[in-house]
Write a protein that holds these residues in place. Structure first.
Motif, short mmCIF file in Angstrom:
data_model
loop_
_atom_site.label_atom_id
_atom_site.label_comp_id
_atom_site.label_asym_id
_atom_site.label_seq_id
_atom_site.Cartn_x
_atom_site.Cartn_y
_atom_site.Cartn_z
N ILE A 163 -7.94 0.41 48.42
CA ILE A 163 -9.16 0.17 49.20
C ILE A 163 -9.97 -0.86 48.41
N LEU A 164 -10.09 -2.07 48.98
CA LEU A 164 -10.66 -3.20 48.26
C LEU A 164 -11.79 -3.83 49.06
N THR A 165 -12.55 -4.71 48.39
CA THR A 165 -13.59 -5.47 49.07
C THR A 165 -13.49 -6.94 48.68
N PRO A 166 -13.86 -7.84 49.57
CA PRO A 166 -14.05 -9.23 49.20
C PRO A 166 -15.49 -9.43 48.75
N ASP A 167 -15.80 -10.65 48.31
CA ASP A 167 -17.19 -11.11 48.23
C ASP A 167 -17.18 -12.47 48.92
N CYS A 168 -17.75 -13.49 48.33
CA CYS A 168 -17.63 -14.81 48.95
C CYS A 168 -16.25 -15.41 48.70
N PHE A 224 -9.13 -3.72 53.43
CA PHE A 224 -10.34 -4.36 52.94
C PHE A 224 -11.51 -3.82 53.75
N ILE A 225 -12.49 -3.27 53.06
CA ILE A 225 -13.68 -2.75 53.72
C ILE A 225 -14.85 -3.70 53.46
N PRO A 226 -15.92 -3.62 54.25
CA PRO A 226 -17.07 -4.51 54.01
C PRO A 226 -17.60 -4.37 52.59
N GLN A 227 -17.98 -5.48 52.02
CA GLN A 227 -18.45 -5.51 50.64
C GLN A 227 -19.61 -4.54 50.41
N ILE A 237 -27.69 -12.73 43.46
CA ILE A 237 -26.30 -13.17 43.36
C ILE A 237 -25.76 -13.24 44.79
N GLY A 238 -25.98 -14.35 45.44
CA GLY A 238 -25.69 -14.46 46.87
C GLY A 238 -24.26 -14.77 47.21
N CYS A 239 -23.33 -14.05 46.65
CA CYS A 239 -21.90 -14.26 46.91
C CYS A 239 -21.42 -13.12 47.82
N TYR A 240 -21.66 -13.27 49.13
CA TYR A 240 -21.39 -12.19 50.08
C TYR A 240 -20.15 -12.47 50.92
N ASP A 241 -19.57 -11.39 51.44
CA ASP A 241 -18.44 -11.53 52.35
C ASP A 241 -18.92 -11.98 53.73
N VAL A 253 -23.58 1.17 45.79
CA VAL A 253 -23.39 0.54 44.48
C VAL A 253 -23.96 -0.86 44.51
N ILE A 254 -24.56 -1.25 43.40
CA ILE A 254 -24.98 -2.64 43.22
C ILE A 254 -24.20 -3.20 42.04
N HIS A 255 -23.67 -4.42 42.21
CA HIS A 255 -22.79 -5.04 41.22
C HIS A 255 -23.41 -6.37 40.78
N PHE A 256 -23.54 -6.55 39.47
CA PHE A 256 -24.18 -7.75 38.92
C PHE A 256 -23.14 -8.74 38.40
N ALA A 257 -22.08 -8.92 39.13
CA ALA A 257 -20.99 -9.82 38.71
C ALA A 257 -21.49 -11.25 38.59
N GLY A 258 -21.18 -11.89 37.46
CA GLY A 258 -21.52 -13.30 37.28
C GLY A 258 -23.00 -13.60 37.30
N ALA A 259 -23.82 -12.64 36.87
CA ALA A 259 -25.26 -12.86 36.89
C ALA A 259 -25.67 -14.08 36.09
N TRP A 260 -24.97 -14.34 35.00
CA TRP A 260 -25.30 -15.47 34.13
C TRP A 260 -25.23 -16.81 34.88
#
Length: 283
Positions: A163-168, A224-227, A237-241, A253-260
């Motif tokens: 069970i996975l999710t995309p982002d952008c 694949f489920i909605p992000q 971090i505007g990288c949305y599916d 859940v909130i994910h701070f991937a690539g915040a830098w």
């Protein structure tokens, strides 16, 4: 002193009435206990359109609590260690999930070592992987319901292992759910081969390539489920599916991937976001 027949008949009515109301009281109390647990997701606060469970409280497809494990790894000290560890530990404790956390390993690749080890224990049905740079922001969400709702999206739920999710991008491997089944171990064999042969690939690249190339029938084994269901990114971090939904209050859940890469002129971008969204957590 003996009670006459007329006196007994006078006592019968109030005693019967009391018994009737007591039975109703017990029924209401027992009913409220079940509803509090089973319908928690349906009461999840949040904006219109947020995911809410369609299977909460239904016996069909329920996953026993003791058969779900959570896993996470971090190999470097951060300024938010206590916050993220307590957050995940308390969530797992609240719902009776096993929580595994490692301090050593080969970075993100180590997540698959942990997943395989948990499968080998033969104690779990599902493994919830969650990256370290996340916060569980709605602790009322149950993994059992999330899994059931994800499987309800497909016609072959018993075949689904991932069970996975995309982002952008097509995949974000920061928050995932794996079935704890031997066939997942078989899938990890070509995964590790990818790691050895593709020096420039990340773990996310290898996983995505195997799914896209349908290695070992991976396409039919993946949903694949909605992000925003379990891997939402904040507005910073505007990288949305394709759904284009950033994190909102009440999401799981909130994910701070690539915040830098998104917040500049800040020495510790993830810590800044952690402190901001810590106040939004629903316990």
């Amino acid at each position: 002193m003996a009670i006459s027949r007329s006196q007994r008949s006078q006592l019968f009515v109030p005693v019967t009435a009391l018994l009737f109301f007591y039975i109703i009281y017990l029924h209401l109390q027992l009913g409220s206990i079940g509803n509090d647990d089973d319908n928690a997701l349906e009461r999840t606060p949040g904006p219109t359109g947020m995911w809410k469970s369609t299977t909460a409280g239904k016996e069909q497809g329920k996953i026993p609590r003791s058969r779900v494990a959570m896993a996470c790894v971090n190999t470097e000290e951060t300024s938010f260690d206590h916050l993220v560890l307590k957050n995940k530990h308390d969530y797992a404790k609240k719902h009776g999930y096993e929580f595994r956390f490692d301090l050593d390993g080969e970075g993100f690749w180590h997540k698959y070592v942990m997943i395989e080890n948990l499968i080998n224990e033969e104690r779990y049905d599902w493994i919830f992987w969650i990256d370290y740079d996340t916060l569980i922001t709605n602790s009322t969400v149950k993994l059992e319901n999330l899994i059931s709702d994800s499987l309800a999206l497909v016609k072959n739920p018993d075949q689904i292992d991932f069970i996975l999710t995309p982002d952008c991008f097509p995949l974000n491997a920061g928050v995932m759910i794996f079935r704890a089944h031997p066939r997942v171990k078989d899938f990890l064999i070509p995964f590790w081969e990818c790691h050895k042969t593709q020096e420039n690939y990340s773990d996310q690249d290898c996983l995505l390539e195997l799914v896209q190339k349908d290695v070992l029938g991976a396409k039919d084994r993946t949903v694949f489920i909605p992000q925003y269901w379990m891997n939402a990114f904040p507005e910073e971090i505007g990288c949305y599916d394709k759904h284009g939904r950033g994190w909102k209050h009440g999401m799981f859940v909130i994910h701070f991937a690539g915040a830098w890469a998104h917040i500049h002129n800040v020495t510790d971008a993830k810590a800044l976001l952690m402190r901001k969204y810590e106040r939004e957590i629903i316990w």
